[in-house]
Enzyme design. Structure first.
Site, short mmCIF file in Angstrom:
data_model
loop_
_atom_site.label_atom_id
_atom_site.label_comp_id
_atom_site.label_asym_id
_atom_site.label_seq_id
_atom_site.Cartn_x
_atom_site.Cartn_y
_atom_site.Cartn_z
CB CYS B 233 2.42 -5.15 4.74
SG CYS B 233 1.57 -3.64 5.25
NE ARG B 238 -1.08 -7.22 5.81
CZ ARG B 238 -1.18 -8.03 4.76
NH1 ARG B 238 -1.15 -9.34 4.95
NH2 ARG B 238 -1.31 -7.56 3.54
#
Lengths: 101, 281
Positions: B233, B238
């Protein structure tokens, strides 16, 4: 640049605020008795695709740094949910209120 | 591996707040949320100041991790239940990090802090006083972690999953939309990566989708589940969330998280970068 990914503190907009080159979508979450704090506010693009989420301040304020376009903001709260749309033509402050019921 | 092996529900959590051998830990980048109220008995782990090396861009080393967990009062045989804000991004990062250092008895609270709050469950300000332990970690399990050279070599050979939002993937945005768009890096993505935003793996309340829903999502995105996969990410949290979905919920064997992610890759000299939306060249 920011070296994290957590949201900065959510603060109220100031009328006439200079956002520089940033496209800011910001506003307030309201409930039955005025401002509603602590709701989870989600920014969705025109296709309904998730773009970001913040937790509104105790005063109900939220803020996103977006790109030009049509956006939907959706608030989730233990007392209910609500949503609103906003068109952000370009850099500047684009204000929107979300009523939660 | 079943969902119950890696996730607990908020209901289970509430029923096990005082169960011996179960430790709740809130993991956030901004720890003011913890100070404002947390799950009763939960300790705090600061993603930035406690899990990151203060000088180099890397994790705390094995000894540092042992010192941290000892000070938090976490023992090697404790079941650690991690949760946090931002849809469990940082908690998922910590989960991956615990696994990296060999702590197997760890689960995520499904939906994290958001689900707990939306359920209207109690938060307290009282900070628990847990006696220190003598925690022993293992060496990092690097089968879970990808570094930049392996990522460059993976272009067109392994699955690369970019879990950022479509606008970050295309290069339109350089950071998530709740952050100012300030960045020195190039925008775009690693060539051959597919864009499956992390948010598509979660429901609106922050809980993870089912393994069957996840399988359909990644198959529709064109992921060849027989191949090794690297998720990335912007800074690796994430993609920890997606690593959890792929490795822990779907049970794919060879999945790595590239924690250097776009802030590293997008600043490398001499590597290929692609812009445009999913499938666009």
């Amino acid at each position: 640049m920011s070296d994290g990914c957590g949201a900065p503190e959510q603060t109220a907009v100031v009328t006439g605020e200079d956002t520089g080159d940033q496209v800011v979508v910001a506003g307030k979450v309201t409930g039955g008795e005025g401002a509603l704090g602590g709701a989870y506010v989600r920014l969705l693009n025109a296709d309904g695709e998730f773009a970001g989420e913040v937790q509104a301040s105790p005063e109900g304020d939220f803020r996103f740094y977006a790109a030009p376009g049509e956006w939907k903001v959706r608030a989730l709260h233990r007392s209910g949910n609500g949503e609103a749309t906003v068109a952000a033509a370009g850099p500047g402050l684009h204000q929107v209120t979300i009523a939660v019921a | 591996m079943s969902r119950e092996d890696v996730l607990v529900t908020t209901q289970w959590a509430e029923e096990n707040l005082n169960t011996p051998g179960v430790v709740f830990a809130e993991v956030d980048e901004d720890t003011t949320a913890y100070e404002g109220g947390h799950i009763p008995g939960a300790v705090r782990i600061d993603w930035k100041t406690e899990l990151q090396d203060p000088v180099r861009r890397d994790f705390v080393d094995k000894e540092g991790f042992e010192k941290l967990l000892s000070a938090k009062g976490i023992a090697g045989d404790d079941l650690v239940i991690l949760y946090g804000g931002n849809n469990n991004w940082f908690a998922a990062y910590a989960y991956w990090y615990f696994k990296l250092y060999g702590h197997d008895k760890v689960k995520l609270l499904d939906g994290g802090r958001k689900k707990w709050e939306l359920d209207g469950r109690d938060l307290v300000k009282e900070v628990p006083d847990r006696p220190a332990t003598n925690y022993k970690a293992s060496d990092q399990d690097l089968s879970l972690r990808a570094f930049r050279d392996e990522v460059v070599d993976a272009i067109n050979t392994k699955n690369l999953v970019d879990v950022r939002s479509p606008d970050e993937f295309s290069g339109k945005l350089l950071a998530p939309a709740h952050l100012p768009q300030e960045s020195a890096q190039r925008g775009g993505h690693i060539p051959s990566a597919v864009n499956v935003p992390w948010a598509q793996t979660a429901n609106e309340d922050g809980t993870f989708k089912t393994a069957d829903e996840l399988k359909e999502l990644y198959e529709d995105a064109g992921l060849d589940t027989s191949k090794a996969t690297i998720a990335y990410c912007r800074i690796g949290e994430r993609s920890s969330h997606t690593w959890f979905a792929l490795h822990e919920l779907m049970g794919l064997k060879d999945v790595k998280n590239y924690d250097g992610s776009w802030t590293e890759y997008g600043s490398l000299v001499g590597v290929p970068v692609e812009t445009g939306s999913n499938g666009g060249k």
